[in-house]
Enzyme design. Structure first.
Site, mmCIF file in Angstrom:
data_model
loop_
_atom_site.group_PDB
_atom_site.id
_atom_site.type_symbol
_atom_site.label_atom_id
_atom_site.label_comp_id
_atom_site.label_asym_id
_atom_site.label_seq_id
_atom_site.Cartn_x
_atom_site.Cartn_y
_atom_site.Cartn_z
ATOM 1 N N LYS A 30 40.480 59.792 22.974
ATOM 2 C CA LYS A 30 40.682 60.960 22.104
ATOM 3 C C LYS A 30 41.962 60.784 21.286
ATOM 4 C CE LYS A 30 38.114 64.174 24.942
ATOM 5 N NZ LYS A 30 38.114 65.045 26.111
ATOM 6 N N GLN A 81 41.983 68.362 29.870
ATOM 7 C CA GLN A 81 40.898 67.492 30.338
ATOM 8 C C GLN A 81 40.447 67.938 31.728
ATOM 9 O OE1 GLN A 81 39.628 64.789 28.441
ATOM 10 N NE2 GLN A 81 38.045 64.800 30.024
ATOM 11 N N ASP A 112 37.874 73.280 22.351
ATOM 12 C CA ASP A 112 36.725 73.024 23.222
ATOM 13 C C ASP A 112 35.716 74.177 23.176
ATOM 14 O OD1 ASP A 112 36.370 70.654 24.488
ATOM 15 O OD2 ASP A 112 37.566 71.134 26.260
#
Ligand code: NAP
Length: 300
Positions: A54, A98, A121
């Site tokens: 990422k 995460q 997200d």
């Protein structure tokens, strides 16, 4: 029929290219760039790989990338203090923690702590509610990736019969909301659904997110259906050597490709779209925070 392969890797590269182009224009005109912060708790090797990848792609599109690695025994208070600091930082437009996190931390509470405007997200209940009520939301990356692939493959989705297999908060439910928003007639199937094969056979669009390897068979599909396989299942691949593994989806690819009109492969389908959509969401969050026009085609 032999299906057209929907190349998620190629399309994800195109999306990242669009993001990079827009970021470069902003940099030129406003002398600032969007920023994405990723928080990793503990040392899970798979999570470390995701976070690295990422970070690399964030830099490649010209954005600011910040990584915060916290020890596995970090206290809830220290983690929240970091999130609060990132929430208040005007150079950070997206915050992602995460998952999974160690057991003493709550994923739900972590998401709730993130400023919804920086929740790239799309998991904060405010964003879930905004999506469900048809308003501007941050949309979860994998579902957004599925929608983009469907629009790219089929164009206008109006009136299509869509069956979403799976009702998770992460994939199934937001995919269904997005398809409804694009005027599909949507059925959500799950482990208690009766006559599942018949339900799937009614679909012009099938999105499979059940987490079971090669679960959907070609014989279940309507001829010409478009199939989006979200599943990522690691299985033994003795043909590649002892102890080797390979990835398969939730759809039995070989048989499905005989009936579908178009299908995403695993790997190389939905997977690459997830990070591309994370970058697209960070750009969208930046544009909303700075009253700039949102780039076309990169949001729901
Ligand atoms: P999940 O939370 O485990 O949800 C699975 C869903 O499938 C549940 O709603 C479950 O129904 C349903 N289901 C399970 N067995 C079924 C059956 N026999 N018949 C019908 N429905 C059944 O999984 P998830 O997080 O949504 O993920 C789904 C898959 O997508 C996994 O393979 C995951 O690895 C993959 N994934 C990929 C990406 C990506 O970037 N490509 C991102 C996220 C997830 P109930 O609700 O009734 O239990």
């Amino acid at each position: 029929m032999t299906a057209t392969i929907i190349d998620g890797k190629e399309f994800a590269a195109k999306v990242r290219g669009q993001v990079a182009e827009y970021v470069s224009k902003i940099k030129e005109s406003h002398l600032i760039v969007p920023g994405l912060a990723v928080v990793l708790v503990g040392e899970d090797p798979a999570s470390e790989v995701y976070v690295r990848s990422k970070g690399k792609m964030t830099k490649e599109v010209g954005m600011k990338s910040v990584e915060h690695k916290l020890p596995a025994d970090v206290s809830k208070e220290d983690l929240y203090a970091l999130i609060d600091k990132l929430n208040a930082d005007p150079t950070i437009n997206g915050i992602l923690c995460q998952f999974p996190v160690p057991d003493h931390l709550s994923e739900r509470d972590i998401v709730a702590r993130i400023d919804p405007a920086k929740d790239v997200d799309g998991l904060h209940v405010l964003n879930v509610g905004l999506l469900a009520s048809g308003q501007k939301a941050m949309v979860s990356c994998t579902p957004l990736g599925c929608l983009m692939l469907l629009r790219e493959s089929l164009g206008d989705l109006t009136g299509k019969n869509a069956v979403v297999l799976g009702r998770s908060n992460l994939v199934g439910k937001p995919v269904a909301q997005l398809l409804l928003r694009d005027s599909c007639t949507v059925t959500i199937a799950h482990s208690r659904t009766q006559n599942l094969e018949d339900v799937v056979r009614s679909a012009d669009i099938v999105v499979a997110a059940v987490g079971r390897q090669e679960f959907v068979k070609g014989s279940w599909l309507k001829e010409g259906a478009t199939v989006i396989d979200v599943g990522i299942n690691r299985i033994a691949a003795p043909e590649r050597g002892e102890g080797k593994m390979r990835l398969v989806g939730d759809v039995h690819f070989e048989s499905a490709a005989q009936h579908a009109g178009a299908i995403t492969p695993v790997p190389g389908g939905v997977g690459p779209m997830t990070i591309a959509c994370l970058l697209a969401n960070t750009l969208t969050a930046f544009c909303r925070a700075n009253d700039l026009p949102e780039p076309k085609g990169l949001t729901a």
